[in-house]
Design an enzyme around this catalytic site. Sequence first.
Site, mmCIF file in Angstrom:
data_model
loop_
_atom_site.group_PDB
_atom_site.id
_atom_site.type_symbol
_atom_site.label_atom_id
_atom_site.label_comp_id
_atom_site.label_asym_id
_atom_site.label_seq_id
_atom_site.Cartn_x
_atom_site.Cartn_y
_atom_site.Cartn_z
ATOM 1 N N ASP A 112 0.870 -1.096 0.098
ATOM 2 C CA ASP A 112 0.062 0.167 0.129
ATOM 3 C C ASP A 112 0.858 1.174 -0.097
ATOM 4 O O ASP A 112 0.537 2.263 0.586
ATOM 5 C CB ASP A 112 -0.960 -0.132 0.967
ATOM 6 N N HIS A 155 -2.587 0.006 11.898
ATOM 7 C CA HIS A 155 -2.393 -1.118 11.527
ATOM 8 C C HIS A 155 -0.894 -1.428 11.327
ATOM 9 O O HIS A 155 0.015 -0.531 11.193
ATOM 10 C CB HIS A 155 -3.264 -1.548 10.315
ATOM 11 N N ARG A 253 2.999 12.685 10.662
ATOM 12 C CA ARG A 253 1.773 12.900 10.170
ATOM 13 C C ARG A 253 0.772 11.403 10.642
ATOM 14 O O ARG A 253 1.345 10.318 10.208
ATOM 15 C CB ARG A 253 1.656 12.511 8.566
ATOM 16 N N ASP A 255 -1.341 8.913 10.625
ATOM 17 C CA ASP A 255 -2.028 8.120 9.521
ATOM 18 C C ASP A 255 -3.639 7.434 10.043
ATOM 19 O O ASP A 255 -3.256 6.567 10.934
ATOM 20 C CB ASP A 255 -1.476 6.864 8.765
ATOM 21 N N GLU A 297 -4.011 12.956 9.793
ATOM 22 C CA GLU A 297 -4.734 12.792 8.745
ATOM 23 C C GLU A 297 -6.219 12.281 9.126
ATOM 24 O O GLU A 297 -6.365 11.130 9.669
ATOM 25 C CB GLU A 297 -3.845 11.786 7.974
ATOM 26 N N ASP A 365 -2.169 11.090 -3.010
ATOM 27 C CA ASP A 365 -3.269 10.382 -3.145
ATOM 28 C C ASP A 365 -4.313 10.922 -4.188
ATOM 29 O O ASP A 365 -3.978 11.806 -4.790
ATOM 30 C CB ASP A 365 -3.984 10.339 -1.831
ATOM 31 N N ARG A 489 -3.198 5.764 -9.158
ATOM 32 C CA ARG A 489 -2.830 6.746 -8.710
ATOM 33 C C ARG A 489 -1.278 6.992 -9.095
ATOM 34 O O ARG A 489 -0.567 7.932 -8.769
ATOM 35 C CB ARG A 489 -2.763 6.599 -6.873
#
Length: 610
Positions: A112, A155, A253, A255, A297, A365, A489
């Site tokens: 990801d 995660h 940041r 997430d 975020e 993104d 993306r």
Amino acid sequence: MSDFSSRLESRKGELSSLLKALYNDDSSLENLILIMREYSYKRDEDLKELDEKRLKDPMWYKRSDMLGLTMYSDLFALSLKGLEAKVDYLKKLSLKYLHLMPLLKMPKKDNDGGYAVEDFFQVDERFGTNEDLASLTRTLRKNGISLCLDFVMNHTASTHEWAKRAEAGDEYYQNFYMCYSDRTFPDEYEKTTPEVFPATAPGNFIWSEKMQKWVLSSFYPYQWDLNYRNPNVLLEMLRAALHLANLGVEVFRLDAVPYIWKELGTSSRNLPEVHKIVRIMRLVLEIVAPCVIFKGEVVMAPKELKAYFGTKEAPECHLLYNVSLMVNFWSALASQNVKLLEHMAEDILSMDEHCYFVNYIRCHDDIGWGLDEDQERALGIDPLKHKIFLYKFFEGSFKGSYSRGQLYNFDEDSLDARSCGTTASLCGIENALNYADDQLLEKGIKRDLLMHAALYSFRGFPMLSSGDEIGQLNDYSYMNDHTRALDSRNLHRSPFKWDREKLAEDGNGYESTIFHGILKLDEVRKNDRCFDAGAKVTTWHSHSDSVFAIRRTIDDRDMLCVMNFADREENVHFDYFLGEYKDLFTSRVVNPGLGFKLDAYEYMYLVKIN
């Protein structure tokens, strides 16, 4: 002079109260203090000097000269060492803040883009080493640039050591995740908790064959949600944050922070426990590494955002991503109507002064069309039809569109979709070059600079997407790479074009016009008192549905920033304005109260002539 012990003593009571509220035990605080002492002892002297400097200047990130840039380090300069060698270019942009996309150890596949982390303590070898990261942060600090890294809180990768041990049957690590032998909890959970990616990753749980258990996985199957009900999870994640802070990371940041606490019978979004955890994190960093700040975020409606700043007495995030501003800018450009943008801006600007945003028009993104549907209906706009118009317009499939982009995550059932592309391509520059049409090119450049002018006018600080400052276009080569072809993306996640950068600096093409236009915006912003943190910032009605206006005032200095989002000349006038104002870009003099004309896509920063 502040030191670790005094900072700990002043915050220990609140830390204890928060930890007891979450976990109702005494050992969590004791263990946390041991971790904090360990990393305070390990902290380099130059970082401690920065801590002291920031304690004396706590609002450093609100200064008018703040300018951010976000990038993939490998796409920009192949590696962290390569990036360090390019710091002179960052200085040309007058950069103060550099956000690098995820670079911690990740699986080679199914990562990801780095948001599936295998090891929070190790830089991935494809970017370099921990030593390379520490060297980069030292060089950036010497040049007045703060490094921001993503801290993936919700995660880990399913290949993380904790997950591997869980799969091997270790109950201690199974409790780091949310694992269930049958469907009782998962079925109850899914009654009230929406799916994040219903089309590409349906369901909230995956079945682990090795463990013979269901595992909560809100995002993709290879990302296992952490169980923050277990205090050891919070302690280990705080240990990881302190490790990165000691490598020189100055901004985290956070997430997907709204998702980190789960509760049956709720949406498992934005729960009170989330705010307790963020407050604990802030207190811990204030004690050990007070130069560090948090950027949240939070991809939620503006009404959900204020809570993530906390209160003046108990602050949480220092900054939030202003995703709503990005979406509404693009909606205004396509529709040539700023009513939705004005409404959203009023919501944001009405928040307390301690609520401060990082503003941007493009990032790594997609553009998700999360507009205020209630406000759309109030304006007589059908939300679904408007969304379809927007993603078709920026795909270039809507009649008369100048834009060139691609869809992301199209859902045949809901007709939902998102949009991808670079700023230049979405603004029509790619289309103009394809047709070799100079008039279309001029309009494309105007749209590009208009969007940046609107960005720079807003409260908060602007962040550019690497490549946008030189008008970089879409890169379709990703479609020929089977490992990247399924993610559109990658259209705007492409290598930095260093040959175009030379043209931007020294040439006379569109790259140079954009590059120097953005440099001029930055020069105005950092040299005018109206952009100081103490300035009053409000929207102002222009009597045109196509013209967006921001008024900035401080003491006797008055500025009106006006941006015409229409492909035509617009007449505007501004109530309660007296006297003449001069445009900082052209020296043109107008009287806002009497009215004046704006060309298509023209922008002006007007200051009162005393």
